[in-house]
Design a protein around this motif. Structure first.
Motif, short mmCIF file in Angstrom:
data_model
loop_
_atom_site.label_atom_id
_atom_site.label_comp_id
_atom_site.label_asym_id
_atom_site.label_seq_id
_atom_site.Cartn_x
_atom_site.Cartn_y
_atom_site.Cartn_z
N UNK A 30 0.84 -1.20 0.00
CA UNK A 30 0.00 0.00 0.00
C UNK A 30 0.87 1.25 0.00
N UNK A 31 1.89 1.25 0.84
CA UNK A 31 2.78 2.41 0.92
C UNK A 31 3.52 2.63 -0.41
N UNK A 32 3.96 1.53 -1.02
CA UNK A 32 4.65 1.63 -2.30
C UNK A 32 3.74 2.20 -3.37
N UNK A 48 14.37 12.86 -13.71
CA UNK A 48 15.32 11.80 -13.37
C UNK A 48 15.95 11.18 -14.62
N UNK A 49 15.42 11.56 -15.82
CA UNK A 49 16.02 11.08 -17.06
C UNK A 49 15.33 9.91 -17.70
N UNK A 50 14.02 9.72 -17.41
CA UNK A 50 13.26 8.61 -17.98
C UNK A 50 12.04 9.16 -18.70
N UNK A 51 11.67 8.52 -19.80
CA UNK A 51 10.60 9.05 -20.64
C UNK A 51 9.21 8.71 -20.14
N UNK A 56 10.87 4.23 -15.79
CA UNK A 56 11.45 4.57 -14.48
C UNK A 56 11.40 3.36 -13.54
N UNK A 57 10.26 2.67 -13.53
CA UNK A 57 10.11 1.50 -12.65
C UNK A 57 11.07 0.39 -13.05
N UNK A 58 11.23 0.16 -14.35
CA UNK A 58 12.08 -0.93 -14.81
C UNK A 58 13.56 -0.59 -14.63
N UNK A 59 13.96 0.60 -15.07
CA UNK A 59 15.38 0.96 -15.07
C UNK A 59 15.86 1.50 -13.73
N UNK A 60 15.09 2.38 -13.14
CA UNK A 60 15.54 3.04 -11.91
C UNK A 60 15.20 2.21 -10.67
N UNK A 68 5.98 -3.82 -12.84
CA UNK A 68 5.83 -2.39 -13.11
C UNK A 68 4.43 -2.09 -13.65
N UNK A 69 4.00 -2.89 -14.62
CA UNK A 69 2.69 -2.66 -15.22
C UNK A 69 1.59 -2.72 -14.17
N UNK A 70 1.60 -3.76 -13.35
CA UNK A 70 0.53 -3.93 -12.36
C UNK A 70 0.51 -2.79 -11.34
N UNK A 71 1.67 -2.45 -10.84
CA UNK A 71 1.72 -1.42 -9.78
C UNK A 71 1.36 -0.04 -10.31
N UNK A 72 1.80 0.28 -11.50
CA UNK A 72 1.44 1.58 -12.08
C UNK A 72 -0.07 1.64 -12.32
#
Length: 355
Positions: A30-32, A48-51, A56-60, A68-72
């Protein structure tokens, strides 16, 4: 990180400890999601340099693509429907279930759907959604079954191929035998797999027209490509496609022409400038964050004036750079102010829609 030692715990203590860890994991999830949603809303991935937030989730953040897909997806929906977070914390719903539900949420039905889906499995939620949002029956159809694959590449007889080429490329009517009209067969997704260093395997399905073109290309190439070397044909086709797209995107050519009449449009960027800028920036967004992270975007690129046209900037090689759309807009927000640019974008959308 200290790994917990659990082998000495009693059965009861082990089960209790697992329940506590699961509770903390849900609270952390939940916090994330709250943090991800806020970073996404503020578009902090851009400086931060991401498009995109996904990149951002994958690289950073080093998340997997599915994670990444689910959380976004869930984090964005939770900003509108906070009850999602309470359902996660209570253990009523997990992220996979919520990814199925959120496309159907409205202010009127979100609470009801969350309650109805609580503690259900994914297959049960699928049935639930079918009850709430019934879809029409699938159309009856008969699908042809593919013949077994042979080891050798199929070679189309020259007489048959010539007739097909005439029909498909010269538009000459050709009589066809009567056969049932079938619904399109779902095509399995393309897949590229790494097989060995610098060697990849690719698998995809294509239709009859592409099959005919492949056979025709084999005949035209003759001995330039060994028989059955589909990879060689594929690479030559990509070379031709890339050349065509580069010419369309930034006027790439081996024989550039001098423009006879310069454009009166201050925003016009000459083809010669585009060619140099694209080569200099290597077909990649040039935005670099304060920490030195350069944006990795190579798609959706735009030619951007470093000194804006509105402030007298000219379309020269020194004043033009490549930017992804996100960083192009981010730079405009920093230069002219987010409120001003949001107004301009809203006005542009109204103009485009004819309002």
């Amino acid at each position: 990180m200290q790994i917990p030692r659990v082998s000495s715990l009693s059965d009861a203590a082990l089960v209790t400890g697992l329940d506590e860890v699961l509770r903390r994991d849900r609270a952390t999830t939940v916090e994330l999601l709250v943090y991800l949603g806020e970073v996404d809303a503020r578009k902090l991935y851009l400086p931060a340099g991401y498009s995109s937030m996904y990149s951002y989730c994958i690289r950073r953040l080093k998340m997997s693509q599915q994670t990444s897909y689910k959380r976004i997806r869930v984090a964005r929906s939770a900003r509108e429907f906070p009850a999602i977070l309470r359902a996660i914390a209570a253990g009523d719903l997990h992220l996979s279930a919520l990814v199925m539900l959120v496309p159907h949420f409205t202010p009127e039905n979100a609470t009801q759907l969350l309650q109805a889906a609580a503690s259900k499995t994914e297959s049960e939620i699928e049935k639930l959604l079918a009850e709430y949002f019934p879809r029409p029956d699938l159309a009856a159809r008969i699908d042809p079954i593919a013949t077994p694959q042979v080891e050798k590449t199929e070679q189309i007889p020259e007489m048959e191929l010539s007739a097909r080429i005439v029909e498909k490329f010269i538009d000459t009517p050709v009589a066809t035998s009567e056969r049932p009209i079938l619904a399109p067969v779902p095509v399995p997704p393309s897949r590229v797999s790494a097989l060995a260093p610098q060697r990849f395997g690719i698998q995809f399905t294509f239709g009859e027209a592409a099959h005919d073109k492949l056979g025709y290309a084999q005949q035209l190439l003759g001995h330039q490509v060994p028989p059955g070397d589909l990879a060689g044909i594929f690479e030559r086709a990509l070379d031709a496609l890339i050349a065509q797209l580069e010419h369309r995107k930034f006027a790439a050519t081996d024989r550039p022409r001098q423009r006879c009449h310069p454009s009166n449009n201050a925003r016009h960027i000459p083809s010669a400038v585009k060619r140099v800028v694209w080569a200099r920036d290597r077909g990649r967004c040039t935005f670099v964050s304060e920490s030195g992270q350069r944006c990795e975007a190579r798609t959706g690129l735009e030619f951007d004036h470093i000194e804006p046209v509105a402030r007298g900037g000219r379309a020269t090689v020194e004043n033009v750079r490549l930017r992804c759309r996100g960083h192009n807009q981010f730079e405009a927000d920093r230069t002219f102010g987010a409120e001003f640019m949001n107004g301009k974008r809203a006005s542009g959308r109204r103009t485009a829609s004819g309002v």
